[in-house]
Design a protein around this motif. Sequence first.
Motif, PDB file in Angstrom:
ATOM      1  N   ARG A 118      45.196  30.690  40.702  1.00 35.92           N
ATOM      2  CA  ARG A 118      45.212  31.338  39.387  1.00 35.92           C
ATOM      3  C   ARG A 118      44.547  32.710  39.450  1.00 35.92           C
ATOM      4  O   ARG A 118      45.022  33.670  38.828  1.00 35.92           O
ATOM      5  N   ARG A 121      46.908  35.294  40.841  1.00 37.69           N
ATOM      6  CA  ARG A 121      47.887  35.781  39.852  1.00 37.69           C
ATOM      7  C   ARG A 121      47.250  36.829  38.950  1.00 37.69           C
ATOM      8  O   ARG A 121      47.876  37.838  38.620  1.00 37.69           O
ATOM      9  N   TRP A 122      46.023  36.605  38.517  1.00 38.99           N
ATOM     10  CA  TRP A 122      45.327  37.586  37.691  1.00 38.99           C
ATOM     11  C   TRP A 122      45.147  38.904  38.447  1.00 38.99           C
ATOM     12  O   TRP A 122      45.352  39.978  37.877  1.00 38.99           O
TER      13      TRP A 122
END
Length: 304
Positions: A118, A121-122
């Motif tokens: 995650r 992705r950020w």
Amino acid sequence: MSPVLRKRSAARAQRAADGSMPLMEHIRELRNRLLKAFLGAMVGFVAMIAFAEDIIRFVQQPYIDLFPKGQDPSMFNLGPADFFLLKLKVAMWAGLILSAPVWLYQIWAFVAPGLHKREKRWAYAFVAAATPLFLAGATLAYVVVGKGLAFLLPGADDPVSNGLELTRYFDWVTDFMLIFGVAFEFPLLAMMLNLAGIVSAQNLLKWWRTVVFLFFLFSAIVTPTPDPFVMTGLAICLSLMYFGVIGLAFLNDKRKRRRNQLAGADYSQLGDEEASQLDYVPEPVAEPEPVEAPRPVRRFDDSI
């Protein structure tokens, strides 16, 4: 890359991700990444030396446009080596920009194994948004510099002639482009704080008066002209981006509330200083499993 090198790189990334890579191997990895980033920047520096004069003329263009056709808009140097050093400086910065994919990749390759999926992705989203925002701010600064020079420099009827020192002028223009580019990253920082759960959309909306005032104060300080038009234009651009971030933050908070409701743990109605309710109902404990009796351990002396 050969299959053997690709396999070694994947194994090294796996060791860095699960924490099994020793400290010295981390240091060697950092050294190799920095060396590759430096070599990429040096290649970009050498390649951009040939275009340094073109870049200098591009930065001079707002000053040249102030002069009517037929007048001499040339600048001067204070020292014999100033122009040569300026070309090296321009080539260095242009080379860093040209080689940005190389050294950014090396930094990312060193940091990425320690990030979760995650977080990766950020990071991709923020890098993709930060680059056009910085370029937009630098472009606006380039336009503002042209307006500022028309106000700051003496006119044809003034008893002072126009003559700017090239190095100081170049530093002045590039400083403005850097300041405006960094200022355009502020909305991205606010969005990052919201995604991390540090600031909610309600808080961003509650602070809008203070933030807009700070935008106007910042614009009044950094813009080169005292007229209200350039200052207002920069402040309005920053304010519109801030309100756009508030809208995205509301969507993100709504998504997180929906996810918490599906998980059965909705804390969106609680205040920042309010603790969530705890379930004090005891749960049944299973019967303990039998444990074997310890066996005697034969001492070393007994075996002799």
